[in-house]
Design a protein around this motif. Structure first.
Motif, PDB file in Angstrom:
ATOM      1  N   TYR A  33      57.590  63.212  61.408  1.00 36.27           N
ATOM      2  CA  TYR A  33      58.094  63.429  62.764  1.00 36.27           C
ATOM      3  C   TYR A  33      57.252  64.447  63.520  1.00 36.27           C
ATOM      4  N   SER A  34      56.821  65.493  62.858  1.00 36.60           N
ATOM      5  CA  SER A  34      56.081  66.570  63.508  1.00 36.60           C
ATOM      6  C   SER A  34      54.591  66.262  63.584  1.00 36.60           C
ATOM      7  N   ILE A  35      53.983  66.659  64.692  1.00 42.24           N
ATOM      8  CA  ILE A  35      52.528  66.554  64.838  1.00 42.24           C
ATOM      9  C   ILE A  35      51.822  67.353  63.744  1.00 42.24           C
ATOM     10  N   PHE A  36      52.497  68.376  63.225  1.00 41.98           N
ATOM     11  CA  PHE A  36      51.906  69.201  62.172  1.00 41.98           C
ATOM     12  C   PHE A  36      51.829  68.470  60.831  1.00 41.98           C
ATOM     13  N   GLU A  37      52.475  67.335  60.716  1.00 40.33           N
ATOM     14  CA  GLU A  37      52.411  66.537  59.489  1.00 40.33           C
ATOM     15  C   GLU A  37      51.239  65.566  59.502  1.00 40.33           C
ATOM     16  N   GLY A  38      50.561  65.451  60.624  1.00 41.34           N
ATOM     17  CA  GLY A  38      49.454  64.514  60.741  1.00 41.34           C
ATOM     18  C   GLY A  38      48.116  65.163  60.485  1.00 41.34           C
ATOM     19  N   THR A  39      47.063  64.385  60.714  1.00 41.11           N
ATOM     20  CA  THR A  39      45.703  64.885  60.588  1.00 41.11           C
ATOM     21  C   THR A  39      44.902  64.503  61.827  1.00 41.11           C
ATOM     22  N   THR A  40      43.943  65.363  62.149  1.00 43.23           N
ATOM     23  CA  THR A  40      43.064  65.092  63.282  1.00 43.23           C
ATOM     24  C   THR A  40      42.082  63.980  62.908  1.00 43.23           C
ATOM     25  N   ASP A  41      41.385  63.471  63.892  1.00 41.17           N
ATOM     26  CA  ASP A  41      40.412  62.401  63.617  1.00 41.17           C
ATOM     27  C   ASP A  41      39.333  62.838  62.634  1.00 41.17           C
ATOM     28  N   ASP A  42      39.069  64.142  62.551  1.00 41.71           N
ATOM     29  CA  ASP A  42      38.065  64.616  61.592  1.00 41.71           C
ATOM     30  C   ASP A  42      38.698  65.106  60.285  1.00 41.71           C
ATOM     31  N   GLY A  43      39.992  64.798  60.082  1.00 37.69           N
ATOM     32  CA  GLY A  43      40.636  65.049  58.802  1.00 37.69           C
ATOM     33  C   GLY A  43      41.299  66.404  58.616  1.00 37.69           C
ATOM     34  N   ARG A  44      41.335  67.231  59.656  1.00 37.00           N
ATOM     35  CA  ARG A  44      41.974  68.546  59.539  1.00 37.00           C
ATOM     36  C   ARG A  44      43.475  68.461  59.793  1.00 37.00           C
ATOM     37  N   ARG A  45      44.205  69.403  59.221  1.00 42.30           N
ATOM     38  CA  ARG A  45      45.600  69.597  59.582  1.00 42.30           C
ATOM     39  C   ARG A  45      45.609  70.310  60.930  1.00 42.30           C
ATOM     40  N   LEU A  46      46.651  70.089  61.720  1.00 41.65           N
ATOM     41  CA  LEU A  46      46.698  70.680  63.051  1.00 41.65           C
ATOM     42  C   LEU A  46      46.692  72.202  62.998  1.00 41.65           C
ATOM     43  N   VAL A  47      47.427  72.792  62.089  1.00 44.69           N
ATOM     44  CA  VAL A  47      47.467  74.257  62.036  1.00 44.69           C
ATOM     45  C   VAL A  47      46.073  74.824  61.782  1.00 44.69           C
ATOM     46  N   THR A  48      45.251  74.136  61.006  1.00 47.07           N
ATOM     47  CA  THR A  48      43.869  74.567  60.773  1.00 47.07           C
ATOM     48  C   THR A  48      43.080  74.539  62.075  1.00 47.07           C
ATOM     49  N   ALA A  49      43.226  73.456  62.826  1.00 49.80           N
ATOM     50  CA  ALA A  49      42.522  73.342  64.107  1.00 49.80           C
ATOM     51  C   ALA A  49      42.971  74.446  65.066  1.00 49.80           C
ATOM     52  N   LEU A  50      44.275  74.717  65.128  1.00 49.51           N
ATOM     53  CA  LEU A  50      44.778  75.774  66.012  1.00 49.51           C
ATOM     54  C   LEU A  50      44.233  77.136  65.600  1.00 49.51           C
ATOM     55  N   ASP A  51      44.214  77.401  64.296  1.00 43.26           N
ATOM     56  CA  ASP A  51      43.669  78.668  63.799  1.00 43.26           C
ATOM     57  C   ASP A  51      42.196  78.806  64.173  1.00 43.26           C
ATOM     58  N   GLU A  52      41.436  77.750  63.965  1.00 44.54           N
ATOM     59  CA  GLU A  52      40.000  77.791  64.263  1.00 44.54           C
ATOM     60  C   GLU A  52      39.741  78.042  65.747  1.00 44.54           C
ATOM     61  N   LEU A  53      40.623  77.550  66.600  1.00 43.21           N
ATOM     62  CA  LEU A  53      40.473  77.701  68.047  1.00 43.21           C
ATOM     63  C   LEU A  53      41.127  78.970  68.576  1.00 43.21           C
ATOM     64  N   GLY A  54      41.820  79.709  67.711  1.00 44.34           N
ATOM     65  CA  GLY A  54      42.501  80.923  68.146  1.00 44.34           C
ATOM     66  C   GLY A  54      43.710  80.677  69.023  1.00 44.34           C
ATOM     67  N   VAL A  55      44.341  79.532  68.862  1.00 47.50           N
ATOM     68  CA  VAL A  55      45.499  79.182  69.697  1.00 47.50           C
ATOM     69  C   VAL A  55      46.720  79.974  69.250  1.00 47.50           C
ATOM     70  N   THR A  56      47.265  80.739  70.188  1.00 44.71           N
ATOM     71  CA  THR A  56      48.462  81.543  69.939  1.00 44.71           C
ATOM     72  C   THR A  56      49.685  80.999  70.655  1.00 44.71           C
ATOM     73  N   ASP A  57      49.459  80.223  71.726  1.00 40.75           N
ATOM     74  CA  ASP A  57      50.537  79.720  72.566  1.00 40.75           C
ATOM     75  C   ASP A  57      50.445  78.207  72.671  1.00 40.75           C
ATOM     76  N   VAL A  58      51.600  77.563  72.557  1.00 43.79           N
ATOM     77  CA  VAL A  58      51.641  76.101  72.554  1.00 43.79           C
ATOM     78  C   VAL A  58      52.712  75.632  73.530  1.00 43.79           C
ATOM     79  N   ASP A  59      52.323  74.754  74.449  1.00 45.98           N
ATOM     80  CA  ASP A  59      53.287  74.038  75.289  1.00 45.98           C
ATOM     81  C   ASP A  59      53.466  72.661  74.675  1.00 45.98           C
ATOM     82  N   VAL A  60      54.723  72.247  74.494  1.00 46.00           N
ATOM     83  CA  VAL A  60      55.025  70.968  73.854  1.00 46.00           C
ATOM     84  C   VAL A  60      55.663  70.032  74.870  1.00 46.00           C
TER      85      VAL A  60
END
Length: 194
Positions: free
Chosen positions: A110-137
């Motif tokens: 159900y959660s976007i966090f359960e999926g993988t990006t097109d390059d195979g990363r988990r979303l939380v990894t991508a957010l960490d790499e980008l320094g994302v602290t705030d999320v609008d859903v």
């Protein structure tokens, strides 16, 4: 501080006329694109998920096979990988999306966090790499995948806003309850024009 817009499952099968279409889904698709065009500098990254189910199995019991779906944990077949139903709604400008996430590949998700990006990363990894602290859903369905995604964003330590005019749910009562639950958990529930 970096901010992401997370677009949850704005797909043909979840909008009017789709296998599990919700009322207001097409308006949400158009509203998200309008919001992004009106606020081009508000987001450092735009991320969108799609259910992307395996057509050759029941996806871990997600699809009702031998009985009628209960519409809580089992569902009719929907968003089958590679089909028109799994594609983004045509009113979503995919050119504005930076990262695509596929979820539900062989298992219920159900959660976007359960999926993988097109390059195979988990979303939380991508957010960490980008320094994302705030999320609008934003997205579909308020009472299922939007709820699960916003909860997981909070659990991942992000500040979360749910843009209340850019979500659509299965039922008014459960959608309102989902937004109350998210507010109680620490998310801001605000209109996109706030």
């Amino acid at each position: 501080m970096a901010r992401a817009l997370v677009i949850v499952d704005v797909q043909n099968d979840f909008t009017e006329g789709g296998a599990l279409g919700v009322a207001g889904g097409a308006a949400v698709a158009a509203g998200i694109t309008e919001h992004l065009r009106d606020h081009p500098d508000d987001y450092d990254v735009v991320i969108a998920s799609r259910d992307w189910h395996d057509p050759d199995n029941d996806n871990g019991g997600h699809f009702a096979v031998d009985a009628a779906p209960d519409f809580v944990t089992t569902w009719p077949r929907h968003c089958m990988a590679g089909t028109e139903g799994a594609e983004y709604h045509p009113d979503i400008d995919t050119g504005l999306i930076d990262i695509h996430v596929r979820k539900g590949q062989g298992v219920p998700a159900y959660s976007i966090f359960e999926g993988t990006t097109d390059d195979g990363r988990r979303l939380v990894t991508a957010l960490d790499e980008l320094g994302v602290t705030d999320v609008d859903v934003v997205g579909i369905a308020t009472d299922y995948c939007v709820l699960a995604s916003a909860r997981d964003a909070l659990a991942a330590g992000r500040r979360v806003r749910v843009l209340s005019d850019l979500v659509a749910g299965v039922a008014p009562e459960t959608s309102a309850a989902a937004l109350r639950d998210l507010a109680a958990a620490g998310a801001e529930v605000v209109p996109s024009r706030a």
